[in-house]
Design an enzyme around this catalytic site. Structure first.
Site, PDB file in Angstrom:
ATOM      1  N   HIS A  48       0.808  -1.328  -0.056  1.00 37.14           N
ATOM      2  CA  HIS A  48       0.026  -0.064   0.038  1.00 37.14           C
ATOM      3  C   HIS A  48       1.028   1.401  -0.055  1.00 37.14           C
ATOM      4  CE1 HIS A  48      -3.461   2.824   0.492  1.00 37.14           C
ATOM      5  NE2 HIS A  48      -2.442   3.187   1.533  1.00 37.14           N
ATOM      6  N   ASN A  87      -3.968   9.161 -11.281  1.00 36.11           N
ATOM      7  CA  ASN A  87      -4.989  10.456 -10.725  1.00 36.11           C
ATOM      8  C   ASN A  87      -4.346  10.543  -9.197  1.00 36.11           C
ATOM      9  OD1 ASN A  87      -7.086  10.501 -12.875  1.00 36.11           O
ATOM     10  ND2 ASN A  87      -7.392   8.291 -12.267  1.00 36.11           N
ATOM     11  N   HIS A  96      -4.922   4.153  -3.750  1.00 38.67           N
ATOM     12  CA  HIS A  96      -3.718   3.129  -3.832  1.00 38.67           C
ATOM     13  C   HIS A  96      -2.861   3.600  -4.934  1.00 38.67           C
ATOM     14  CE1 HIS A  96      -1.605  -0.510  -3.122  1.00 38.67           C
ATOM     15  NE2 HIS A  96      -1.407  -0.560  -4.205  1.00 38.67           N
ATOM     16  N   HIS A  98      -1.635   3.877  -8.213  1.00 33.45           N
ATOM     17  CA  HIS A  98      -1.941   3.090  -9.570  1.00 33.45           C
ATOM     18  C   HIS A  98      -1.838   3.822 -10.915  1.00 33.45           C
ATOM     19  CE1 HIS A  98      -5.964   4.770  -8.679  1.00 33.45           C
ATOM     20  NE2 HIS A  98      -6.305   4.508  -9.757  1.00 33.45           N
ATOM     21  N   HIS A 100      -2.859   3.637 -15.257  1.00 33.26           N
ATOM     22  CA  HIS A 100      -3.206   3.294 -16.214  1.00 33.26           C
ATOM     23  C   HIS A 100      -2.565   3.255 -17.715  1.00 33.26           C
ATOM     24  CE1 HIS A 100      -7.349   3.480 -13.662  1.00 33.26           C
ATOM     25  NE2 HIS A 100      -6.568   4.375 -13.301  1.00 33.26           N
TER      26      HIS A 100
END
Length: 109
Positions: A48, A87, A96, A98, A100
């Site tokens: 995390h 984002n 968390h 991440h 894309h």
């Protein structure tokens, strides 16, 4: 109510099965479970971390970007283009870190 951390609670716990694209010791790239693009891959650290603004480990950041570079390179090679997006703050649905990796126009408007 949506989870604050879908990736830890669902993906990394194994509660939600995902189709892996690429994996290292500390990073996982997989096909998005509810894609917004015709080709939609998510890349996450396996531990995390809230967001790009809170990551403290340079080695992990380098490993994440190495995976992103590899996967985005494959997508670009196969389709001629790729987008790499992340984002922050209120734009971040799941708290968390991440990324894309996508190709094509959004499926939902």
């Amino acid at each position: 109510m949506m989870s604050e951390d879908f990736y830890c609670e669902q993906v990394l716990s194994g509660k939600t099965e995902v189709e892996k694209v690429y994996e290292t010791e500390n990073v996982l790239a997989y096909y998005h479970t509810k894609p917004f693009y015709p080709l939609h891959i998510v890349t996450i650290p396996k531990k995390h971390i809230d967001s790009l603004l809170t990551i403290q480990e340079d080695n992990l950041l380098l490993e994440i970007f190495t995976v992103i570079k590899y996967v985005a390179g494959k997508v670009s090679e196969e389709h001629g283009a790729a987008r790499v997006l992340t984002n922050l703050g209120n734009y971040q649905d799941s708290k968390h870190l991440h990324w894309h990796i996508v190709y094509g126009e959004p499926l939902k408007k």
